[in-house]
Design an enzyme around this catalytic site. Structure first.
Site, PDB file in Angstrom:
ATOM      1  N   LYS A 194       0.829  -1.213   0.000  1.00  0.00           N
ATOM      2  CA  LYS A 194       0.000   0.000   0.000  1.00  0.00           C
ATOM      3  C   LYS A 194       0.863   1.263   0.000  1.00  0.00           C
ATOM      4  O   LYS A 194       0.452   2.292  -0.537  1.00  0.00           O
ATOM      5  CB  LYS A 194      -0.972  -0.020   1.180  1.00  0.00           C
ATOM      6  CG  LYS A 194      -0.307  -0.110   2.562  1.00  0.00           C
ATOM      7  CD  LYS A 194      -0.052   1.241   3.184  1.00  0.00           C
ATOM      8  CE  LYS A 194       0.626   1.085   4.537  1.00  0.00           C
ATOM      9  NZ  LYS A 194       0.878   2.379   5.204  1.00  0.00           N
ATOM     10  N   ARG A 258       2.868   9.717   4.631  1.00  0.00           N
ATOM     11  CA  ARG A 258       4.140  10.212   4.104  1.00  0.00           C
ATOM     12  C   ARG A 258       4.335   9.783   2.656  1.00  0.00           C
ATOM     13  O   ARG A 258       4.899  10.517   1.850  1.00  0.00           O
ATOM     14  CB  ARG A 258       5.293   9.704   4.973  1.00  0.00           C
ATOM     15  CG  ARG A 258       5.259  10.204   6.393  1.00  0.00           C
ATOM     16  CD  ARG A 258       6.515   9.872   7.159  1.00  0.00           C
ATOM     17  NE  ARG A 258       6.699   8.449   7.387  1.00  0.00           N
ATOM     18  CZ  ARG A 258       6.236   7.793   8.448  1.00  0.00           C
ATOM     19  NH1 ARG A 258       5.531   8.416   9.359  1.00  0.00           N
ATOM     20  NH2 ARG A 258       6.478   6.512   8.606  1.00  0.00           N
ATOM     21  N   ASN A 259       3.874   8.570   2.330  1.00  0.00           N
ATOM     22  CA  ASN A 259       4.052   8.059   0.969  1.00  0.00           C
ATOM     23  C   ASN A 259       3.182   8.817  -0.025  1.00  0.00           C
ATOM     24  O   ASN A 259       3.613   9.129  -1.132  1.00  0.00           O
ATOM     25  CB  ASN A 259       3.750   6.562   0.952  1.00  0.00           C
ATOM     26  CG  ASN A 259       4.711   5.793   1.844  1.00  0.00           C
ATOM     27  OD1 ASN A 259       5.864   5.595   1.502  1.00  0.00           O
ATOM     28  ND2 ASN A 259       4.247   5.400   3.020  1.00  0.00           N
ATOM     29  N   VAL A 282      11.068   8.810   7.804  1.00  0.00           N
ATOM     30  CA  VAL A 282      11.335   7.728   6.854  1.00  0.00           C
ATOM     31  C   VAL A 282      10.125   7.546   5.940  1.00  0.00           C
ATOM     32  O   VAL A 282       8.987   7.499   6.396  1.00  0.00           O
ATOM     33  CB  VAL A 282      11.633   6.416   7.599  1.00  0.00           C
ATOM     34  CG1 VAL A 282      11.742   5.248   6.616  1.00  0.00           C
ATOM     35  CG2 VAL A 282      12.921   6.556   8.407  1.00  0.00           C
TER      36      VAL A 282
END
Length: 340
Positions: A194, A258-259, A282
């Site tokens: 995902k 964040r992605n 990260v």
């Protein structure tokens, strides 16, 4: 007299580890949160706030924090790991000699072991041995919302039904539903893939391609997840549940991801380096895209969305070129073969 609740050591004082430690503490469990950053640990222990990762959110007074791993594990009945995937094996190796003999190890880490591409349950079994109860905690959950007590549902998968139930019971509460399952591979695959697919939807939104495009990418991304899952032995119902579809929808549409934010920045023409610097944490998809595509190529599974994300992240193509590739693909049946 009511039985005392099991004590937890939560390893990783980032946003997710802090949120889960706070949740367990609010449910009456003794919790020690371990982290490497002395300033963050001191703020959690003394001021009951994680100013770097969860600023302004009050943490329970009963939550303790430490930079001493052995001390954090000394009184723990169970261990919950919440570190980035690149630090997972190192963290397990460090905890192994200090793990209380009866303690199981669960983790809320998503991704694969960088380089080897191993699933995290394979890494854990290799480090801790075959007799330690293991579980993966996964599903659609932003740390900030969990920390502030907003309603959340996730799932705990383990080969040990008793340990899955114990971890789920500890997490379950008035605003938090925890389900259980026994498909660790499927749960981990959904949680890893995902992140890659969220970059694709972020890129599309950053390019202003519209809601139709976003829905198409989410749906066809789920198809890619199911196809890869089939050859790896994941159960379709796992990937259609909280660990797969649930986490996919959240990460592809929620700007706390964040992605997704990385994809938005790339779609607007920003460089990867600048985008990651602005996000400040990260971004798992950068490594995970490589591992997903290694798995796909090893098993001869066509993953056009994930493949284009990998190529964009490596700077081999632009987002516009990735879109052109996808739109130029031949027409075909939506499901040429059963996924069950």
């Amino acid at each position: 007299m009511a039985a005392s609740k099991p004590a937890f050591a939560v390893l990783g004082a980032g946003s997710w580890g802090t949120a889960l430690a706070a949740l367990l503490a609010r449910h009456g469990h003794p919790v020690t949160l371990w982290g490497r950053d002395a300033a963050v640990v001191e703020a959690i222990d003394a001021r009951h706030e994680n100013p770097h990762y969860l600023p302004g959110i009050a943490l329970p007074d009963t939550l303790r924090a430490s930079t001493d791993l052995a001390a954090a594990l000394a009184d723990a009945d169970q261990v919950l790991v919440a570190v980035p995937s690149h630090a997972f094996a190192e963290t397990l190796q460090a905890l192994a000699p200090h793990r209380p003999p009866a303690a199981g190890v669960a983790w809320a880490t998503k991704g694969f072991e960088p380089g080897s591409g191993r699933f995290l349950h394979e890494v854990a079994a290799g480090v801790l041995g075959p007799h330690v109860p293991l579980a993966v905690v996964t599903g659609p959950s932003f740390a900030k919302e969990v920390a502030t007590g907003l309603p959340t549902a996730l799932t705990v998968h383990s080969d040990d039904a008793g340990f899955a139930g114990l971890v789920a019971e500890a997490l379950h509460g008035p605003s938090f539903r925890a389900y259980t399952g026994d498909d660790m591979l499927g749960a981990e695959l959904g949680g890893a893939m995902k992140n890659v697919l969220a970059v694709a939807t972020g890129v599309a939104d950053g390019m202003g391609l519209g809601l139709n495009a976003r829905a198409g990418l989410v749906t066809r991304g789920l198809n890619e997840m199911l196809r890869l899952g089939k050859v790896l032995g994941a159960r379709p119902d796992t990937l259609m549940g909280l660990a797969g579809l649930g986490d996919l929808v959240l990460t592809c549409t929620g700007d706390l991801s964040r992605n997704r934010r990385l994809g938005l920045a790339l779609g607007r023409g920003q460089s990867i380096a600048d985008a990651v610097r602005e996000i400040g944490q990260v971004v798992e998809s950068i490594q995970t895209a490589d591992e997903v595509m290694r798995l796909a190529e090893r098993h001869d599974v066509d993953l056009p969305i994930a493949g284009n994300v990998r190529d964009v992240l490596h700077g081999e193509i632009t987002p516009a070129e990735g879109l052109q590739r996808l739109m130029a693909r031949e027409r075909k049946a939506e499901y040429p073969e059963s996924l069950v």
